[in-house]
Design an enzyme around this catalytic site. Sequence first.
Site, mmCIF file in Angstrom:
data_model
loop_
_atom_site.group_PDB
_atom_site.id
_atom_site.type_symbol
_atom_site.label_atom_id
_atom_site.label_comp_id
_atom_site.label_asym_id
_atom_site.label_seq_id
_atom_site.Cartn_x
_atom_site.Cartn_y
_atom_site.Cartn_z
ATOM 1 N N ASP A 67 0.917 -1.354 -0.113
ATOM 2 C CA ASP A 67 0.025 -0.138 0.165
ATOM 3 C C ASP A 67 0.848 1.435 -0.096
ATOM 4 O OD1 ASP A 67 1.041 -0.230 2.708
ATOM 5 O OD2 ASP A 67 -0.971 -0.101 3.538
ATOM 6 N N GLU A 143 -9.546 -0.225 4.984
ATOM 7 C CA GLU A 143 -10.124 0.398 6.699
ATOM 8 C C GLU A 143 -11.428 -0.380 6.963
ATOM 9 O OE1 GLU A 143 -8.150 2.207 8.033
ATOM 10 O OE2 GLU A 143 -7.538 4.039 6.963
HETATM 11 C C1 GLP Z 1 -0.005 1.376 8.137
HETATM 12 C C2 GLP Z 1 0.203 0.828 6.760
HETATM 13 C C3 GLP Z 1 0.074 -0.807 6.806
HETATM 14 C C4 GLP Z 1 0.567 -1.007 8.138
HETATM 15 C C5 GLP Z 1 -0.187 -0.754 9.218
HETATM 16 C C6 GLP Z 1 0.310 -0.905 10.496
HETATM 17 O O1 GLP Z 1 -0.917 2.478 8.006
HETATM 18 N N1 GLP Z 1 -0.722 1.168 5.807
HETATM 19 O O2 GLP Z 1 0.695 -1.296 5.755
HETATM 20 O O3 GLP Z 1 0.790 -2.639 8.134
HETATM 21 O O4 GLP Z 1 -0.720 0.579 9.034
HETATM 22 O O5 GLP Z 1 1.462 -0.025 10.764
HETATM 23 P P1 GLP Z 1 2.747 -0.103 11.710
HETATM 24 O O6 GLP Z 1 3.316 -1.316 11.628
HETATM 25 O O7 GLP Z 1 3.476 1.159 11.528
HETATM 26 O O8 GLP Z 1 1.910 -0.168 13.030
#
Ligand code: GLP
Length: 240
Positions: A67, A143
């Site tokens: 993403d 989401e």
């Molecule tokens: C982010 C990314 C995701 C990620 C998730 C968790 O917004 N878009 O790809 O896996 O949210 O993020 P983090 O690993 O920084 O907690």
Amino acid sequence: MKTSISSGYAELSKAVAQNVIDCVKAKPDALICIAGGDTPLGVFAALVEAQNQGRVDFSRTQFLGLDEWLGLGLADKGSCREMVWHHFFDKLTLREEQICFFDGLTHDPQAECKRVDGYIEKHGPIDCIVLGIGMNGHIGFNEPGASLENTCHVIDLDPVTQTVSVKYFGTPREVKQGISLGLKTILASKKIVLMASGEKKAAIVAQTVNHPTSVEIPSTLVKTVPQANLFVDKAAASAL
Ligand code: GLP
């Protein structure tokens, strides 16, 4: 969904990395998809180390980005591409054609979705996907309320995600939309590794495990896939 609990982040990262290594050993031209964000940084380091020690050969492997924030690119600190590039791709010896990543700076997001869908049609299905869990249960940028029918698409970001995004950029940035693989593509992966670390993820990890599967908590949908495993450290497992 089998749950593996590691004592800490280093052990967790090694365990997840081993899943990727096993996948590539079984299928050297595997399609691997790994999330951006903070959670997989230790996995990147473990995989780079494995490559440098000759424990894995990525020379035929395909890598796909999960993403991206719309409007951000490689030069933007904290973008998904910047994080994955910096900590992973740049440290491996890969050819350009081994990598497919969303261009968050595209002027035509729909065409960009088509391009990445086309890449997945050619190289997919995904053999192994490593997913983080957002604070609201998002996987990729799917989401709460996301459609199960989505392939690559543009998303209006949830307020929770917009607030959390500050941790990546250092300074507040206007990020209102994301571009992401959809649930249909993610859930069609042959192997899914859902990963979480730290106490801040304990509540959403417990919801992921205990709540019935629902698009309102996208991470619960992973439980519908037989080849899915949850990897957490003790802190993230503390509310289980
Ligand atoms: C982010 C990314 C995701 C990620 C998730 C968790 O917004 N878009 O790809 O896996 O949210 O993020 P983090 O690993 O920084 O907690």
